[in-house]
Design a protein around this motif. Structure first.
Motif, PDB file in Angstrom:
ATOM      1  N   ASN A   1      51.269  40.989  41.270  1.00 40.89           N
ATOM      2  CA  ASN A   1      50.348  41.217  40.146  1.00 40.89           C
ATOM      3  C   ASN A   1      50.382  40.123  39.081  1.00 40.89           C
ATOM      4  O   ASN A   1      49.830  40.314  37.994  1.00 40.89           O
ATOM      5  CB  ASN A   1      50.674  42.562  39.478  1.00 40.89           C
ATOM      6  N   CYS A   2      51.048  39.008  39.364  1.00 43.91           N
ATOM      7  CA  CYS A   2      51.258  38.016  38.299  1.00 43.91           C
ATOM      8  C   CYS A   2      50.798  36.618  38.699  1.00 43.91           C
ATOM      9  O   CYS A   2      51.474  35.622  38.424  1.00 43.91           O
ATOM     10  CB  CYS A   2      52.722  38.008  37.876  1.00 43.91           C
ATOM     11  N   GLY A   3      49.678  36.547  39.344  1.00 39.97           N
ATOM     12  CA  GLY A   3      49.085  35.232  39.588  1.00 39.97           C
ATOM     13  C   GLY A   3      49.496  34.553  40.871  1.00 39.97           C
ATOM     14  O   GLY A   3      48.880  33.580  41.286  1.00 39.97           O
TER      15      GLY A   3
ATOM     16  N   PRO B   1      55.221  28.095  39.823  1.00 40.10           N
ATOM     17  CA  PRO B   1      54.078  27.462  39.123  1.00 40.10           C
ATOM     18  C   PRO B   1      52.872  28.388  38.967  1.00 40.10           C
ATOM     19  O   PRO B   1      52.214  28.385  37.926  1.00 40.10           O
ATOM     20  CB  PRO B   1      53.729  26.270  40.015  1.00 40.10           C
ATOM     21  N   GLU B   2      52.614  29.212  39.989  1.00 45.73           N
ATOM     22  CA  GLU B   2      51.473  30.141  39.884  1.00 45.73           C
ATOM     23  C   GLU B   2      51.708  31.181  38.784  1.00 45.73           C
ATOM     24  O   GLU B   2      50.808  31.504  38.012  1.00 45.73           O
ATOM     25  CB  GLU B   2      51.247  30.868  41.213  1.00 45.73           C
ATOM     26  N   VAL B   3      52.934  31.691  38.724  1.00 42.94           N
ATOM     27  CA  VAL B   3      53.247  32.696  37.696  1.00 42.94           C
ATOM     28  C   VAL B   3      53.167  32.055  36.309  1.00 42.94           C
ATOM     29  O   VAL B   3      52.603  32.628  35.371  1.00 42.94           O
ATOM     30  CB  VAL B   3      54.634  33.338  37.949  1.00 42.94           C
ATOM     31  N   LEU B   4      53.692  30.843  36.176  1.00 43.24           N
ATOM     32  CA  LEU B   4      53.670  30.175  34.865  1.00 43.24           C
ATOM     33  C   LEU B   4      52.230  29.901  34.425  1.00 43.24           C
ATOM     34  O   LEU B   4      51.908  29.978  33.240  1.00 43.24           O
ATOM     35  CB  LEU B   4      54.475  28.874  34.892  1.00 43.24           C
ATOM     36  N   GLU B   5      51.381  29.597  35.376  1.00 45.57           N
ATOM     37  CA  GLU B   5      49.980  29.359  35.036  1.00 45.57           C
ATOM     38  C   GLU B   5      49.337  30.655  34.531  1.00 45.57           C
ATOM     39  O   GLU B   5      48.565  30.657  33.578  1.00 45.57           O
ATOM     40  CB  GLU B   5      49.245  28.825  36.265  1.00 45.57           C
ATOM     41  N   TRP B   6      49.717  31.741  35.196  1.00 43.95           N
ATOM     42  CA  TRP B   6      49.216  33.062  34.787  1.00 43.95           C
ATOM     43  C   TRP B   6      49.699  33.435  33.381  1.00 43.95           C
ATOM     44  O   TRP B   6      49.026  34.104  32.623  1.00 43.95           O
ATOM     45  CB  TRP B   6      49.668  34.087  35.829  1.00 43.95           C
ATOM     46  N   TYR B   7      50.912  32.948  33.040  1.00 43.50           N
ATOM     47  CA  TYR B   7      51.421  33.138  31.681  1.00 43.50           C
ATOM     48  C   TYR B   7      50.698  32.230  30.674  1.00 43.50           C
ATOM     49  O   TYR B   7      50.894  32.367  29.481  1.00 43.50           O
ATOM     50  CB  TYR B   7      52.910  32.750  31.607  1.00 43.50           C
ATOM     51  N   LYS B   8      49.945  31.241  31.172  1.00 44.09           N
ATOM     52  CA  LYS B   8      49.388  30.149  30.355  1.00 44.09           C
ATOM     53  C   LYS B   8      50.489  29.289  29.738  1.00 44.09           C
ATOM     54  O   LYS B   8      50.408  28.860  28.587  1.00 44.09           O
ATOM     55  CB  LYS B   8      48.432  30.671  29.271  1.00 44.09           C
ATOM     56  N   PHE B   9      51.535  29.046  30.527  1.00 48.08           N
ATOM     57  CA  PHE B   9      52.526  28.032  30.154  1.00 48.08           C
ATOM     58  C   PHE B   9      52.080  26.725  30.788  1.00 48.08           C
ATOM     59  O   PHE B   9      51.766  26.697  31.983  1.00 48.08           O
ATOM     60  CB  PHE B   9      53.901  28.365  30.748  1.00 48.08           C
TER      61      PHE B   9
END
Lengths: 119, 505
Positions: free
Chosen positions: B460-462, B467-475
């Motif tokens: 559920n987190c991108g 890297p995909e999760v961090l992008e979903w965080y907008k980091f």
């Protein structure tokens, strides 16, 4: 025990095993190795042989520690969900009694972290 | 002829109590449907004493005055490039954690108090909550305005509210806020006004504001001052509501005590982030977490509970453990951030020699023995180029959602504290007896917890990769990782180099 809400709660168990696409969550913690600040969470198929956990999954994280490659696996002491146990390496996690959100802790006698500091 | 000018008491009465009425077309229980289901018994709302007797017109006047002063300082800070006078740009990590982790709590508090400002049956309490709702909104807003200046010059400050809802370590303050927001109104106000604002707020505000002063961050100092007079009003409201509930009915005591135990522990676990900020993220720390805990909790909190003992209230459960943990938690939490620094929205950095000497002095019983070795080991690895961020994701506590890094400080400080229970055939893990008790009292609430690590594994987190999760965080990649070698660091060196050249010329 108590539900303190005006209209009750919806029935939502957010981490039920069905939500993990065929996997179950397993936590693995290496006692006396606090260089890893917490136990690690892995999503793993219940049918995965215990041997695969040891040789494929655990190294992906724990390899970083210089003690890891010195482990004599025949001496490792295992605790699953608070109970001492001897894994059957050929059998699956499930058949070894490792269920969804089980916590596996292992101790490596003689290997007590960087310079014996339990790190 | 009677005077046209009303005295203060009369004005207060007309502008608060005089605004409410007993409804007749609809039943009072239908108009105020939320203030009974928790079991708190109120026999006479008129016994509510507003500690400040503040009316809305006076409130506007005070706040407007403070606002003018604050924005004058913010303007001059920007015009004079105040960011160049910081002790070091690594200090900004504390500000990044503040804007992403604390400012959204102010907004959550605003929502909660706005709800209470409508739904408490007593008009005096309703008015007090309405004003606090506006205060909290104002705190959120002034923090965003103040810190937005740093956003022009540094990474990691661009999207705090988006990140609050998604990022793994920000689920700690988010879960804390939502636990209170989803409770009934009396529990909410006990949690926020009493456990957090009365018992523990000094631990957040004082070190943070004096920390800002110690590190040349005059903008943050100013919003701190601007919020401080509100905070003292909030604290008084917190104390008043506790006394009010306890005086109204003896059946309220066990309920209030249980909330006290719960929300003390909840707020205390959240403050582990503050402890870390204070001991590790501030370049110059005015006082250690342990010193702050001893003054603001052990001494001041002890006196407060002694005072409240005449109502039958005792110290919150597990306070002795919190005091024993004061020697440990900042080191434990900074360790987990340093080992997962590739996934934090602020830069991590190992403590310098100077900082470690300070930590040894402030923590003579624990730092050298338990914590220095790991930082020295990582420093050696960094020097050799063999340091790696940890590859896995940590196990989280089901209630506080902090990674399970806390240890058995009273018996074996190098042993992680593991607690577990079963509910509905599933296992639930906790960092402490405090968190386990909270779960076991209301399991149906906490089985719904959105645990970031589990959500990543549920897809559920991108995506499935970091890297995909961090992008979903907008980091962005510039937000994360070690401070040394970061864009913030390079920019800082450039400024300081230029500074030095100007001085030489």
């Amino acid at each position: 025990m108590a539900v303190i809400a005006k209209d009750g709660y919806i029935d939502l168990v957010r981490d039920r095993v069905e939500n993990f696409h065929g996997n179950q969550l397993v936590y693995v913690g290496w006692d006396d190795h606090l260089l890893f600040s917490a136990a690690q969470a892995f999503p793993l198929p219940p049918e995965m042989p215990f041997q695969a956990l040891v040789s494929d999954v655990m190294p992906s994280v724990f390899n970083y520690h210089p003690d890891f490659r010195k482990i004599d696996w025949s001496t490792v002491q295992w605790v699953v969900d608070g109970v001492k146990f001897e894994p059957d390496m050929g059998k699956s996690l499930k058949d070894n009694g490792v269920g969804h959100k089980s916590l596996i802790r292992f101790k490596t006698p003689g290997l007590n972290g960087i310079n014996g500091t339990r790190l | 002829m009677p005077s046209k000018k009303l005295n203060l008491r009369k004005r207060y009465e007309l502008l608060t109590r005089g605004m409410g009425w007993e409804t007749t077309h609809q039943k009072m229980d239908d108009v105020f449907p939320y203030d009974t289901f928790e079991g708190i018994k109120i026999t006479d709302w008129d016994k509510w004493e507003d500690p400040f007797r503040l009316t809305m017109d006076a409130y506007w006047k005070f706040q407007a005055e403070k606002e003018r002063k604050l924005y004058a300082v913010i303007d001059s800070f920007a015009q004079n490039n105040g960011q160049t006078n910081l002790a070091d740009a690594s200090y900004l990590s504390a500000i990044k954690l503040f804007i992403t982790g604390v400012t959204p709590i102010e907004y959550a508090a605003h929502r909660g108090f706005a709800h209470l400002g409508r739904h408490f049956r007593g008009d005096g309490a309703r008015i007090a909550c309405q004003m606090q709702a506006i205060d909290e909104l104002r705190h959120q807003q002034t923090q965003v305005h103040t810190i937005s200046h740093y956003n022009k010059h540094f990474d990691g400050l661009h999207d705090p509210f988006h990140q609050f809802d998604r990022v793994w370590y920000l689920s700690v303050p988010k879960a804390f806020s939502e636990d209170a927001l989803s409770a009934g109104p009396f529990e909410f106000i006990t949690s926020i006004s009493f456990a957090f604002e009365y018992v523990l707020t000094n631990l957040l505000f004082v070190p943070f504001m004096s920390g800002a002063a110690y590190n040349g961050d005059m903008a943050t100092v100013t919003f701190g001052f601007s919020a401080q007079s509100d905070e003292s009003r909030h604290m008084t409201l917190g104390l008043e509501i506790i006394k009010f509930m306890l005086e109204q009915h003896e059946d309220n005591l066990p309920i209030v005590q249980r909330w006290m135990d719960k929300h003390f522990w909840r707020a205390y676990r959240l403050l582990a982030l503050v402890a870390t900020m204070q001991d590790y993220m501030l370049t110059n720390s005015p006082m250690s977490w342990k010193e702050a805990w001893d003054v603001y909790f052990v001494e001041n909190g002890g006196a407060l509970f002694e005072d409240l003992s005449r109502y039958g209230l005792r110290m919150p459960k597990y306070h002795e453990l919190a005091t024993a943990e004061a020697d440990h938690i900042s080191h434990q939490v900074w360790s987990v951030f340093c080992s997962l620094g590739n996934a934090t929205g602020f830069h991590t950095f190992l403590p310098t020699e100077e900082k470690m000497a300070w930590l040894s002095e402030k923590y003579p019983d624990t730092f050298d023995k338990y914590y220095r070795p790991r930082f020295e080991y990582w420093a050696k690895q960094q020097a050799e180029g063999t340091f790696e961020f940890q590859k896995g994701l940590p196990q989280l506590c089901q209630v506080c959602q902090v990674p399970m890094v806390f240890t058995e400080v009273q018996t074996d400080p190098m042993q992680i504290s593991y607690r577990v229970t079963e509910h509905g055939g599933d296992k639930y893990h906790f960092c402490s007896d405090g968190c386990k008790d909270i779960f076991e009292y209301e399991p149906e609430k906490y089985v719904q917890a959105w645990l970031p690590v589990h959500q990543i594994y549920q897809g559920n987190c991108g995506g499935a990769t970091i890297p995909e999760v961090l992008e979903w965080y907008k980091f962005s990649p510039d937000d994360t990782g070690d401070y040394i070698g970061s864009r913030d660091h390079a920019r800082w060196q450039e400024w300081k180099g230029t500074d030095a050249m100007v001085k030489q010329a």
